[in-house]
Design an enzyme around this catalytic site. Sequence first.
Site, PDB file in Angstrom:
ATOM      1  N   GLY A 123     -52.618-109.719 -22.704  1.00 10.56           N
ATOM      2  CA  GLY A 123     -52.456-108.486 -21.972  1.00 10.56           C
ATOM      3  C   GLY A 123     -53.920-108.647 -21.109  1.00 10.56           C
ATOM      4  O   GLY A 123     -54.427-109.443 -20.662  1.00 10.56           O
ATOM      5  N   SER A 124     -54.526-107.326 -20.924  1.00 10.30           N
ATOM      6  CA  SER A 124     -55.547-107.030 -19.905  1.00 10.30           C
ATOM      7  C   SER A 124     -56.740-107.752 -20.187  1.00 10.30           C
ATOM      8  O   SER A 124     -57.770-108.049 -19.304  1.00 10.30           O
ATOM      9  CB  SER A 124     -55.531-105.609 -19.458  1.00 10.30           C
ATOM     10  N   THR A 125     -56.821-107.911 -21.513  1.00 14.32           N
ATOM     11  CA  THR A 125     -58.022-108.625 -21.745  1.00 14.32           C
ATOM     12  C   THR A 125     -58.241-109.958 -20.983  1.00 14.32           C
ATOM     13  O   THR A 125     -59.389-110.691 -20.903  1.00 14.32           O
ATOM     14  CB  THR A 125     -58.506-108.858 -23.143  1.00 14.32           C
TER      15      THR A 125
ATOM     16  N   LYS B 218     -57.711-110.686 -18.343  1.00  9.52           N
ATOM     17  CA  LYS B 218     -58.083-110.636 -16.959  1.00  9.52           C
ATOM     18  C   LYS B 218     -59.454-110.934 -16.283  1.00  9.52           C
ATOM     19  O   LYS B 218     -59.905-111.376 -15.486  1.00  9.52           O
ATOM     20  CB  LYS B 218     -57.839-108.954 -16.371  1.00  9.52           C
TER      21      LYS B 218
END
Length: 491
Positions: free
Chosen positions: A215-217, A219
Amino acid sequence: MIRYARRAAALCLVLLAALLVNAARVMVFEAESLDANPANRRIAINRYAEPRGEIVVDGKPVTSSRDSGQQLRWERTYPQGPLYAPVTGYSSQTYGTTLVEHAEDAVLAGTDPMLAPLPLWNDLTRGRQPGGDVVTTIRSSMQEAAYRGLDGKRGAVAAVEPSSGRILALVSSPSYDPGVLSGTGREVDDAWRRLNTSPNQPMLNRALRQTYPPGSTFKIVTAAAALDAGVVRDVDAATDTPDPFVLPGTRQVLPNEATGCADASLAAAIQWSCNTVMAGLGVKVGLAGMVDAVEKFGFNDTGLRVPSWVAKSNFDREMSPDQLALSSIGQFDTTATPLQMAMVASAVANNGEIARPYLVDRTTTSGGTTVDRTGRRSYRQAMNPSTAIQLQRLMVKAVEEGTGTNAAIPGARVGGKTGTAQHGFGNTGTPYAWFIAWAQAEDSARPAVAVAVVVEDAEASRTDISGGGSAAPVAKAVMEEALRLEAEARR
């Protein structure tokens, strides 16, 4: 008569010589094959005739042995089994060994030649030494903080020391007692069957062997790629990314959970976790650039050992532009182990370099003499030092003013990134909650710890589970303990 006596004596000498030759043949040329013969019970009897060496955490053994009084005499016990199972694994007379029990079996069983007083001693005597000990890098209080934080929920925690690669905590939940698999008999078989058929998969090492969409980790990895490639030169400048953002070559709109993401800067995209900005940056970097960048962090590495093997974290090498956009925000086929994401946080904290992670500090004889020691080794230069320094600032801002405020620690500099990863058919499964972070005391020259937490809580509703709400408090507890231990060591 004398002539017949001489002939008989000569025949006896020939027979004796033949007997010696045959004995030598068996002992020298066939010994190995006879030892390996499954019907040779003596090997197993000898293996368990003496207590096994110990696995040590913070100077205290977390394993022991008990005399069963059976033919396979000494059985393994684990006084704090569930707490340390993701580290020790099990040593079973029925089902073999796993994790450290497997990777360091020769030392623990006393068969490692390094334990012998002289070279080739074991070969000459066909014996073995008392089992040696394996001293781990785990800190007990950090392990306990992570275990309490997960509180039985499905998930995992991995914590490393960024400067050295020492693994400080490794927790998988729910866990199990490896001692129920020691020994032989129906009880052991029943325990094995029960553990392997449990829907909670307690024997799965989620920290090392399970991969999740990050997920957004993820990014943080995409941001590093964009900065290193020069796609972003000013983290505070607008990125010219529209909201809504249509995935390239499709009509599918990529949504944002946050508001204000239209044309947002990289700094704002990290602070508030804008999907559109990070997906757009991944497409601008391009497939070749993204693959090169993520593999510098360790993705797609099938050979990582700590010394137990670690599952490969995946980033596809062939994708269409829309798939690349989704992969750049930790979706599509992108998956990572918790240890891998701890390495991502560690790379930022350690100015771009990842020290090779390791779990065994040293091995010793039963008397405490060091046999082998694991030294610090560089694993990868994941990004330019200047990029890491910029990402440090962005991750600190995400904790101080963004989505990661639940991880803030007074008196310490904490950088973090939340993540909520969709999964399941049509993304209908409960999202996984992620948080990666690092922490540095105000009076310290370098960060004390980098940590990754994933929580897969099937009972929480989609609106209740989030990286900041479910995973960040666990990471905070582990980081607080690391800072406390560091402060104690400096006194």
